[in-house]
Design an enzyme around this catalytic site. Structure first.
Site, PDB file in Angstrom:
ATOM      1  N   CYS A   1       5.123  85.091  -4.769  1.00  0.00           N
ATOM      2  CA  CYS A   1       4.005  84.141  -4.848  1.00  0.00           C
ATOM      3  C   CYS A   1       3.624  83.715  -3.431  1.00  0.00           C
ATOM      4  O   CYS A   1       4.367  82.991  -2.765  1.00  0.00           O
ATOM      5  CB  CYS A   1       4.401  82.921  -5.677  1.00  0.00           C
ATOM      6  SG  CYS A   1       3.132  81.631  -5.668  1.00  0.00           S
TER       7      CYS A   1
ATOM      8  N   CYS B   1       3.183  79.880  -2.873  1.00  0.00           N
ATOM      9  CA  CYS B   1       4.476  79.180  -2.883  1.00  0.00           C
ATOM     10  C   CYS B   1       5.256  79.465  -1.599  1.00  0.00           C
ATOM     11  O   CYS B   1       5.852  78.563  -1.008  1.00  0.00           O
ATOM     12  CB  CYS B   1       5.317  79.608  -4.084  1.00  0.00           C
ATOM     13  SG  CYS B   1       4.473  79.474  -5.666  1.00  0.00           S
TER      14      CYS B   1
END
Lengths: 194, 189
Positions: free
Chosen positions: A156, A159
């Protein structure tokens, strides 16, 4: 079994506190064929537990989080007992599990937001509870480091960048961030064969 | 004054007797540079001043304990001193820590190799506590030389070996605009 005569495999088993009878076919196959990669894998794993910007306990907790994330139960059990031997408490180990679980939620969700970039998805509250982030017993900094490692595993981008950024703001060195991600990446090389 | 052989130089040619086993009739074998190069592996050769002295067995046992760390790094480990093969054998037979040695003990009885390496102590004509890392092409990539009484750290030797062997071969490590590397470029660099 022929594979067990492979000294590298035996050393790998002992480094990671594994047992002979739970070894995967993949590892056995590498051992039987005397794969050069098995030697590299063992060296990488051993080195990953002694990077200079992480304590052994921290490295083991990161490795444990990889095993939990990647659903490799035997490896997770072994790493958990090694982490205990370095002083990890039951509540710390529980928090690592919780962190992996929550980050799996976030990795999927924020990746979707990042992919689509549409206002509705950006602005509508997620409504996901994340209570464990507030006051982690592992400490804010290490919890962030674990979050980064798990996010890197799950790919991700949002993230990864967010946790990396918050780590640097907490005063973590880039060298420590680097070691944590290297450790997680190297253990992925083990879980995929476990 | 000696000039210690240094980085980038070829390891000198040698052909020496070594002790490889305690089994009767199989105690000795010949070690040579050609043979080493023929294996296509790295070589770590470590020297000590004299057999039957105190610091040495501890250090040699430590290398031996890490034997599989070296073999997993495609590295042949060789111990050496200027003692003869018979002294080596007697030492191995007599010292409990040395009975299970897995690497050969090279006997540089004529001191010619220690001389060429530049590690012969002037007064006693014994070798300094020198360690060489030699790549599969026979080129010296690391040298450390300690005074006679200073013990070595085997972990440091492994750390250096890792650093020398960890070429980042993966294309994802290339930055845009850089020329691509071939394996031979990396090996020769």
């Amino acid at each position: 079994m022929i594979a067990l005569e492979n000294e590298t495999l035996q050393n790998l088993i002992s480094d990671l506190n594994l047992t002979n009878d739970t070894l995967s076919d993949h590892l056995n196959h590498l051992a039987i064929n005397e794969s050069k990669h098995l030697r590299d894998l063992r060296i990488n794993l051993k080195n990953a537990l002694s990077f200079s910007n992480l304590t052994r306990k921290e490295s083991l907790l990161i490795a444990f989080s990889v095993a939990v994330n990647d659903r490799t139960k035997n490896l997770a059990d072994s790493l958990e007992s090694l982490a205990r031997a370095e002083g990890a408490t039951e509540s710390e180990l529980a928090e690592v599990r919780a962190c992996v679980s929550l980050l799996n939620v976030n990795n999927v969700f924020y990746r979707f937001r990042h992919f689509t970039k549409k206002d509705y998805y950006q602005q509508t509250p997620a409504g996901i509870k994340m209570g464990i982030m507030i006051n982690p017993i592992l400490g804010k900094e290490f919890f962030e480091l674990l979050s980064l490692a798990v996010s890197a595993l799950n790919g991700c981008e949002l993230c990864v960048n967010a946790h990396e950024n918050s780590l640097l703001q907490l005063g973590t060195s880039e060298a420590r961030v680097y070691d944590a991600v290297r450790c997680a990446a190297i253990f992925r090389g083990m879980t995929v064969l476990s | 004054m000696n000039r210690i052989i240094s980085l980038g130089e070829s390891f000198p040619t040698f052909e020496k007797t070594s002790v490889t086993s305690l089994e009767k009739g199989k105690e000795f074998s010949t070690l040579s540079l050609d043979q080493q190069l023929g294996t296509g592996k790295w070589m770590v050769m470590f020297w000590w001043p004299k057999d039957f002295t105190f610091v040495c067995p501890t250090e040699i046992a430590e290398f031996n304990k890490n034997y599989s760390e070296f073999s997993d790094r495609d590295t042949n480990l060789i111990g050496a001193s200027t003692d003869s093969e018979f002294v080596h054998l007697a030492w191995r037979q007599n010292h409990p820590d040395l009975k299970g040695l897995r690497f050969p003990m090279l006997a540089d009885t004529s001191k010619s190799l220690a001389e060429e390496l530049g590690i012969l102590e002037a007064n006693e004509k014994v070798a300094y506590r020198a360690t060489f890392i030699v790549d599969p092409q026979g080129i010296i990539r690391w040298v450390s030389v300690y005074d006679l009484n200073v013990g070595r750290n085997v972990e440091e030797v492994l750390r250096v070996l890792d650093a020398l062997q960890t070429d980042e071969l993966c294309p994802c490590n290339w930055k845009r605009g850089e020329e691509t590397l071939s394996i031979s470029d990396v090996v020769e660099a």
